[in-house]
Design a protein around this motif. Structure first.
Motif, mmCIF file in Angstrom:
data_model
loop_
_atom_site.group_PDB
_atom_site.id
_atom_site.type_symbol
_atom_site.label_atom_id
_atom_site.label_comp_id
_atom_site.label_asym_id
_atom_site.label_seq_id
_atom_site.Cartn_x
_atom_site.Cartn_y
_atom_site.Cartn_z
ATOM 1 N N LEU A 72 21.379 -9.984 -12.785
ATOM 2 C CA LEU A 72 21.342 -9.833 -11.333
ATOM 3 C C LEU A 72 22.072 -8.542 -11.024
ATOM 4 C CD1 LEU A 72 20.827 -10.991 -8.454
ATOM 5 C CD2 LEU A 72 23.105 -12.018 -8.617
ATOM 6 N N GLU A 73 21.432 -7.645 -10.306
ATOM 7 C CA GLU A 73 22.018 -6.344 -9.975
ATOM 8 C C GLU A 73 22.156 -6.246 -8.462
ATOM 9 O OE1 GLU A 73 19.856 -4.171 -13.788
ATOM 10 O OE2 GLU A 73 19.001 -3.900 -11.772
ATOM 11 N N VAL A 74 23.401 -6.143 -7.992
ATOM 12 C CA VAL A 74 23.686 -6.125 -6.558
ATOM 13 C C VAL A 74 24.143 -4.730 -6.159
ATOM 14 C CG1 VAL A 74 25.019 -7.205 -4.699
ATOM 15 C CG2 VAL A 74 24.354 -8.566 -6.703
ATOM 16 N N ASP A 75 23.412 -4.129 -5.229
ATOM 17 C CA ASP A 75 23.673 -2.738 -4.833
ATOM 18 C C ASP A 75 25.099 -2.515 -4.339
ATOM 19 O OD1 ASP A 75 21.058 -2.219 -5.479
ATOM 20 O OD2 ASP A 75 20.358 -2.039 -3.413
ATOM 21 N N ALA A 76 25.600 -3.414 -3.485
ATOM 22 C CA ALA A 76 26.901 -3.209 -2.839
ATOM 23 C C ALA A 76 28.063 -3.166 -3.819
ATOM 24 C CB ALA A 76 27.144 -4.296 -1.787
ATOM 25 N N ILE A 77 27.868 -3.714 -4.995
ATOM 26 C CA ILE A 77 28.952 -3.721 -5.993
ATOM 27 C C ILE A 77 28.508 -2.984 -7.262
ATOM 28 C CG2 ILE A 77 30.307 -5.661 -5.104
ATOM 29 C CD1 ILE A 77 28.785 -7.531 -6.970
ATOM 30 N N CYS A 78 27.824 -1.872 -7.027
ATOM 31 C CA CYS A 78 27.451 -0.932 -8.103
ATOM 32 C C CYS A 78 26.629 -1.567 -9.223
ATOM 33 C CB CYS A 78 28.695 -0.260 -8.672
ATOM 34 S SG CYS A 78 29.642 0.636 -7.448
ATOM 35 N N GLY A 79 25.712 -2.473 -8.858
ATOM 36 C CA GLY A 79 24.833 -3.073 -9.854
ATOM 37 C C GLY A 79 25.420 -4.249 -10.600
ATOM 38 N N ARG A 112 23.441 -6.683 1.401
ATOM 39 C CA ARG A 112 23.541 -7.556 0.228
ATOM 40 C C ARG A 112 22.269 -7.494 -0.613
ATOM 41 N NH1 ARG A 112 28.073 -10.959 1.592
ATOM 42 N NH2 ARG A 112 27.453 -12.675 0.256
ATOM 43 N N ARG A 113 21.638 -6.298 -0.625
ATOM 44 C CA ARG A 113 20.419 -6.105 -1.436
ATOM 45 C C ARG A 113 20.733 -6.350 -2.910
ATOM 46 N NH1 ARG A 113 19.808 -1.543 1.741
ATOM 47 N NH2 ARG A 113 20.724 -0.338 0.066
ATOM 48 N N ALA A 114 19.766 -6.970 -3.573
ATOM 49 C CA ALA A 114 19.944 -7.283 -4.995
ATOM 50 C C ALA A 114 18.578 -7.383 -5.651
ATOM 51 C CB ALA A 114 20.701 -8.598 -5.147
ATOM 52 N N ARG A 115 18.599 -7.372 -6.959
ATOM 53 C CA ARG A 115 17.372 -7.604 -7.717
ATOM 54 C C ARG A 115 17.727 -8.387 -8.976
ATOM 55 N NH1 ARG A 115 19.369 -3.209 -8.313
ATOM 56 N NH2 ARG A 115 18.457 -2.371 -6.430
ATOM 57 N N PHE A 116 16.816 -9.244 -9.357
ATOM 58 C CA PHE A 116 16.867 -9.871 -10.669
ATOM 59 C C PHE A 116 15.959 -9.045 -11.560
ATOM 60 C CE2 PHE A 116 18.143 -14.192 -9.045
ATOM 61 C CZ PHE A 116 19.195 -14.395 -9.926
ATOM 62 N N ARG A 117 16.424 -8.762 -12.761
ATOM 63 C CA ARG A 117 15.615 -8.005 -13.720
ATOM 64 C C ARG A 117 15.656 -8.727 -15.060
ATOM 65 N NH1 ARG A 117 16.114 -3.390 -16.964
ATOM 66 N NH2 ARG A 117 18.325 -3.141 -16.505
ATOM 67 N N THR A 118 14.478 -8.932 -15.634
ATOM 68 C CA THR A 118 14.357 -9.559 -16.953
ATOM 69 C C THR A 118 13.720 -8.584 -17.922
ATOM 70 O OG1 THR A 118 14.173 -11.820 -16.119
ATOM 71 C CG2 THR A 118 13.188 -11.392 -18.264
ATOM 72 N N SER A 119 14.313 -8.481 -19.092
ATOM 73 C CA SER A 119 13.734 -7.715 -20.189
ATOM 74 C C SER A 119 13.390 -8.696 -21.303
ATOM 75 C CB SER A 119 14.728 -6.677 -20.709
ATOM 76 O OG SER A 119 14.219 -6.058 -21.871
ATOM 77 N N ILE A 120 12.162 -8.614 -21.786
ATOM 78 C CA ILE A 120 11.718 -9.452 -22.911
ATOM 79 C C ILE A 120 11.347 -8.540 -24.061
ATOM 80 C CG2 ILE A 120 9.869 -10.954 -23.765
ATOM 81 C CD1 ILE A 120 9.770 -12.236 -21.030
#
Length: 192
Positions: A72-79, A112-120
């Motif tokens: 989970l990468e949250v913009d407000a707290i530097c990823g 509070r923008r964020a993204r979930f990122r999955t690497s397989i």
């Protein structure tokens, strides 16, 4: 039916992925192949961690396999928490502790923008292939819902008004980061 090992001990992930494979592949767990050791995740990227786990299983057990790592990468707290998502609040890897730590770190932040990122990473007959899935959204100020796992109770995907934890597994899989990465994996496997 071709066998494929999902290099994880996380039963929630196995259930989620099994549902998406729709019986096209026999999904094996680490336990099924006799792997009882904890797989290392000490790389500094999601891609590195998924590669490390899949490569280890392929080299030691000689079974086609894939491994994932999600952050989970949250913009407000530097990823943050990023690659440390599972152990954000400490080595105990406790979902509730991680969410509390995240919400505390976001106190006072309006954006509070964020993204979930999955690497397989897939090892198929010794060849490495990588797939990625991303879903953008927002972090809520309070927990909502009781489905899912991890940060699902505080993540609302873009275009929705419910958290992942308020969605059925089918709804979540249709739009989730892991769902996107798994769909790419499945499409690749179908073409083989």
């Amino acid at each position: 039916m071709k066998e494929l090992c999902f290099a994880t001990n996380n039963k929630n992930k196995v259930a989620e992925v099994s549902q998406m494979l729709e019986g096209k592949y026999k999904l094996l767990t680490l336990e099924d192949i006799g792997c009882h050791e904890e797989l290392a995740e000490d790389q500094d990227t999601l891609e590195g961690n998924s590669r490390q786990k899949a490569q280890y299983v392929w080299e030691k057990y000689k079974v086609n396999c894939f491994a994932d790592d999600t952050g989970l990468e949250v913009d407000a707290i530097c990823g943050e928490p990023g690659v440390y998502s599972a152990r954000y609040a400490g080595p105990q890897r406790n979902d509730a502790d991680n969410i509390r730590h995240l919400l505390k770190n976001l106190e006072g932040h309006d954006v509070r923008r964020a993204r979930f990122r999955t690497s397989i990473t897939l090892y198929l007959d010794g060849q490495e292939h990588q797939f990625e899935g991303i879903v953008n959204g927002q972090i809520t100020t309070e927990w909502k819902g009781n489905k899912g796992f991890g940060y699902d109770p505080v993540f609302v995907p873009e275009g929705y008004d419910r958290t992942f934890a308020e969605m059925t597994p089918e709804e979540k899989n249709a739009i989730s980061h892991r769902g996107e990465a798994i769909r790419k994996l499945v499409e690749f496997l179908k073409a083989q």
